[in-house]
Design an enzyme around this catalytic site. Structure first.
Site, PDB file in Angstrom:
ATOM      1  N   ASP A 187     -67.460 -58.633  50.114  1.00 59.01           N
ATOM      2  CA  ASP A 187     -66.015 -58.608  49.870  1.00 59.01           C
ATOM      3  C   ASP A 187     -65.777 -58.135  48.431  1.00 59.01           C
ATOM      4  O   ASP A 187     -66.503 -58.545  47.505  1.00 59.01           O
ATOM      5  CB  ASP A 187     -65.414 -60.006  50.055  1.00 59.01           C
ATOM      6  CG  ASP A 187     -63.896 -59.980  50.004  1.00 59.01           C
ATOM      7  OD1 ASP A 187     -63.295 -59.701  51.059  1.00 59.01           O
ATOM      8  OD2 ASP A 187     -63.357 -60.215  48.902  1.00 59.01           O
TER       9      ASP A 187
ATOM     10  N   ASN B 171     -54.802 -53.159  43.807  1.00 55.92           N
ATOM     11  CA  ASN B 171     -53.632 -52.635  44.511  1.00 55.92           C
ATOM     12  C   ASN B 171     -52.364 -52.797  43.668  1.00 55.92           C
ATOM     13  O   ASN B 171     -51.533 -51.872  43.574  1.00 55.92           O
ATOM     14  CB  ASN B 171     -53.451 -53.345  45.850  1.00 55.92           C
ATOM     15  CG  ASN B 171     -54.259 -52.668  46.965  1.00 55.92           C
ATOM     16  OD1 ASN B 171     -54.587 -51.494  46.858  1.00 55.92           O
ATOM     17  ND2 ASN B 171     -54.544 -53.419  48.011  1.00 55.92           N
TER      18      ASN B 171
ATOM     19  N   ASP C 286     -57.138 -47.658  48.444  1.00 55.51           N
ATOM     20  CA  ASP C 286     -57.862 -46.954  49.531  1.00 55.51           C
ATOM     21  C   ASP C 286     -59.077 -46.207  48.986  1.00 55.51           C
ATOM     22  O   ASP C 286     -60.144 -46.169  49.617  1.00 55.51           O
ATOM     23  CB  ASP C 286     -56.910 -45.978  50.218  1.00 55.51           C
ATOM     24  CG  ASP C 286     -55.836 -46.703  51.032  1.00 55.51           C
ATOM     25  OD1 ASP C 286     -56.002 -47.921  51.283  1.00 55.51           O
ATOM     26  OD2 ASP C 286     -54.861 -46.032  51.417  1.00 55.51           O
TER      27      ASP C 286
ATOM     28  N   GLU D  18     -60.632 -55.587  52.515  1.00 60.80           N
ATOM     29  CA  GLU D  18     -61.743 -55.290  51.614  1.00 60.80           C
ATOM     30  C   GLU D  18     -63.039 -55.963  52.073  1.00 60.80           C
ATOM     31  O   GLU D  18     -64.001 -56.076  51.316  1.00 60.80           O
ATOM     32  CB  GLU D  18     -61.390 -55.757  50.198  1.00 60.80           C
ATOM     33  CG  GLU D  18     -61.237 -57.256  50.023  1.00 60.80           C
ATOM     34  CD  GLU D  18     -59.836 -57.756  50.336  1.00 60.80           C
ATOM     35  OE1 GLU D  18     -59.488 -58.842  49.885  1.00 60.80           O
ATOM     36  OE2 GLU D  18     -59.081 -57.053  51.063  1.00 60.80           O
TER      37      GLU D  18
END
Length: 570
Positions: free
Chosen positions: A435, A443, A452, A478
């Site tokens: 992760d 973000n 992305d 993620e």
């Protein structure tokens, strides 16, 4: 190979086989028949000689018996030795094979004898004198050393051997007054043998021997040697004439016939055995000549058969070759689309008809095929487009559109098959859950496009750290899951650490002017025996991941044990 060549070679092979078979059969049967015939002839020859010996001995036996019955001799047996000697010598002159004839008194003293030999000497211990004191006596072949000295040496230096004939002599009152004995030279048997043996032809190599009743050789090779066993002698007495006797030094190289003498009229016989032999090689000479003739005739007939087969195969192959040449023109030359009618053998005519009919059917089938081909090409294009659409849909359904990795559904489906495999063959399987640390901050700070880009690059680096046999999937957001085949806990931790270092070690470019550094946390485990399915192992690895997060992120935890990172602190 052409039909003509095959038929010619086949005929030649058949001819060789038949000639060889006929030759071997003739040789085998001929040798057997020749052996039987020659053995029968040898047995007959032996019987002839045995009969001659018996008849000659019977004459000698009768002569001596007649001599003692002559009335004029009754008054001179003891009183006039000179006259008696003259009578005995005249008897000897009439048959020169008498080597000695003499009259002996009862005390064993020789009174009168041919040429005066042994007169005045005692023969009281001689078997013929002892045996003839009360009845006629015939003695088998023996040597007489004293008489041999008086007769002088033989031309061939061989010892003298004799057959004895003796009778008791009676006076006018019937009282025995002495014995008359005669020694018959055994050379007489050699003369009989020579008269029986053929002088020419293949039987000129035959050999005849005479044996006494005990199997001792009297005349022939290895004189005085016992050549027959007691079992053979018993069999010969049971069957006085026959063949197949194992006789001599090399019995396997000879054919043998025999006959046992039986006596003649008053002559009782001595049980002589006559054995006639002929070398097997000589007996089989006619068979060898016959085999040679068969081979010669067979070779000539075989050559004729091959020539006939060559001619016939040409007649058969000609029409077939014509059909072949015409068929080869079809499709090569304009306007040629069928075969001509060909004559010849019935099968060739039928073949020509069948091929012409086939070509007509082929023409119709080609027309239908052209229509079907056009239809099929149209359908194939539509099918290819449909297949491509289906493949695109399948890829979309199984892969994550952002990273190109397997999605959750495709990963779990593939993983279950891998779990079945490792459990069947008792192999290892490891699960790593990863992760991205503080991904929400990326973000919020740089925007979703930058997020992305980070997810794509992390996916690439996780894939680069894995092997070709490993499965890497994005489970959402993620979070990533990696399945490692043939890997234990140590191998899984090694992979996780390698991936963590690769992601931490280089910033990720999010556009032409900005980069961002990220880290990941990873949890590792292996498939346990009591796991119900792959989801149990993923849950355990996920628990280890949360442990790594709780321990400060940017690190690897294996189940409940933390593996300190090599290049980062808590």
């Amino acid at each position: 190979m052409s039909i003509r060549a095959q038929m010619t070679l086949g005929t030649a092979g058949l001819a060789v086989f038949l000639v060889a078979g006929a030759t071997l059969s003739a040789a085998w049967l001929g040798r057997d028949k020749a052996s039987q015939l020659v053995s029968t002839q040898l047995a007959e020859q032996s019987a002839v000689m045995a009969d001659r010996l018996d008849r000659d001995m019977a004459v000698r036996y009768q002569e001596i018996g007649t001599l003692i019955e002559l009335q004029p001799l009754r008054s001179i047996w003891q009183d006039n030795p000179a006259v008696l000697r003259g009578v005995l010598e005249r008897l000897q002159d009439s048959y020169p094979d008498y080597a000695w004839i003499g009259f002996v008194k009862l005390d064993g003293t020789v009174v009168a004898a041919t040429k005066g030999m042994l007169e005045g000497l005692s023969v009281a211990q001689r078997p013929w004198f002892i045996g003839a004191k009360d009845k006629p006596f015939v003695g088998d072949v023996h040597e007489a050393l004293l008489l041999a000295k008086l007769l002088g040496p033989r031309a061939d230096n061989e010892p003298f051997r004799f057959v004895d004939v003796a009778y008791p002599v009676r006076d006018a009152g019937g009282t025995i007054i002495g014995v008359i004995g005669a020694h018959l030279s055994w050379d007489w048997a050699s003369d009989v043998r020579q008269s029986v043996l053929p002088l020419d032809g293949r039987f000129a190599t035959a050999d005849i021997s005479i044996l006494d009743m005990n199997g001792r050789v009297l005349l022939g090779k290895r004189v005085n040697t016992v050549m027959l066993s007691p079992e053979q002698l018993a069999a010969m007495r049971a069957r006085p004439s026959g063949s197949g006797l194992a006789y001599g030094d090399n019995p396997a190289q000879w054919l043998t016939g025999y006959a046992v003498s039986k006596g003649y009229r008053d002559y009782p016989g001595l049980g002589w055995i006559v054995v006639a032999q002929l070398p097997i090689a000589v007996a089989h000479e006619p068979i060898r000549d016959l085999v040679g003739s068969i081979l010669l005739v067979g070779a000539v007939l075989g050559i004729i058969g091959v020539l006939i087969a060559f001619w016939l195969s040409g007649r058969l192959a000609g029409p077939i070759q014509s059909i072949t040449l015409e068929a080869d023109r079809i499709g090569r030359e304009a306007g040629v689309n069928t075969l001509p009618r060909v004559g010849g053998a019935l099968e060739v005519v039928q073949l020509s008809r069948a091929l012409r009919s086939l070509l007509r059917r082929v023409g119709m089938a080609e027309q239908r095929l052209e229509v079907a081909t056009r239809d099929a090409e149209s359908h194939a294009a539509e099918t290819r487009e449909l297949s491509q659409d289906i493949e695109r849909l399948r890829r979309l359904s199984e892969t994550d559109p952002l990273t190109g990795l397997l999605n959750r559904r495709a990963f779990l489906s593939t993983a279950e098959r891998q779990v079945a495999y490792v459990r069947r063959y008792s192999r290892n399987l490891a699960i790593v859950v990863a992760d991205i640390d503080h991904f929400k901050l990326v973000n919020d700070t740089y925007g979703h496009a930058a997020g992305d880009a980070v997810i794509r690059e992390v996916a690439n680096r996780l894939q680069a750290a894995a092997r070709e046999t490993d499965l890497v999937a994005r489970f959402g957001g993620e979070e990533f899951v990696v399945l490692l085949m043939e890997s234990d806990v140590a191998a899984a931790a090694s992979y996780a650490e390698r991936a963590r270092v690769m992601i931490q070690g280089a910033p990720i470019k999010i556009d032409d002017s900005q980069t961002v550094s990220v880290t990941i946390s990873l949890g590792c485990t292996i498939l346990a025996v009591d796991d119900r399915d792959i989801q149990d192992a993923i849950d355990r690895a996920d628990g280890a991941l949360y442990g790594a997060k709780a321990a400060g992120r940017n690190r690897v935890r294996v189940s409940l044990s933390v593996v300190p990172p090599a290049a980062a602190t808590g």
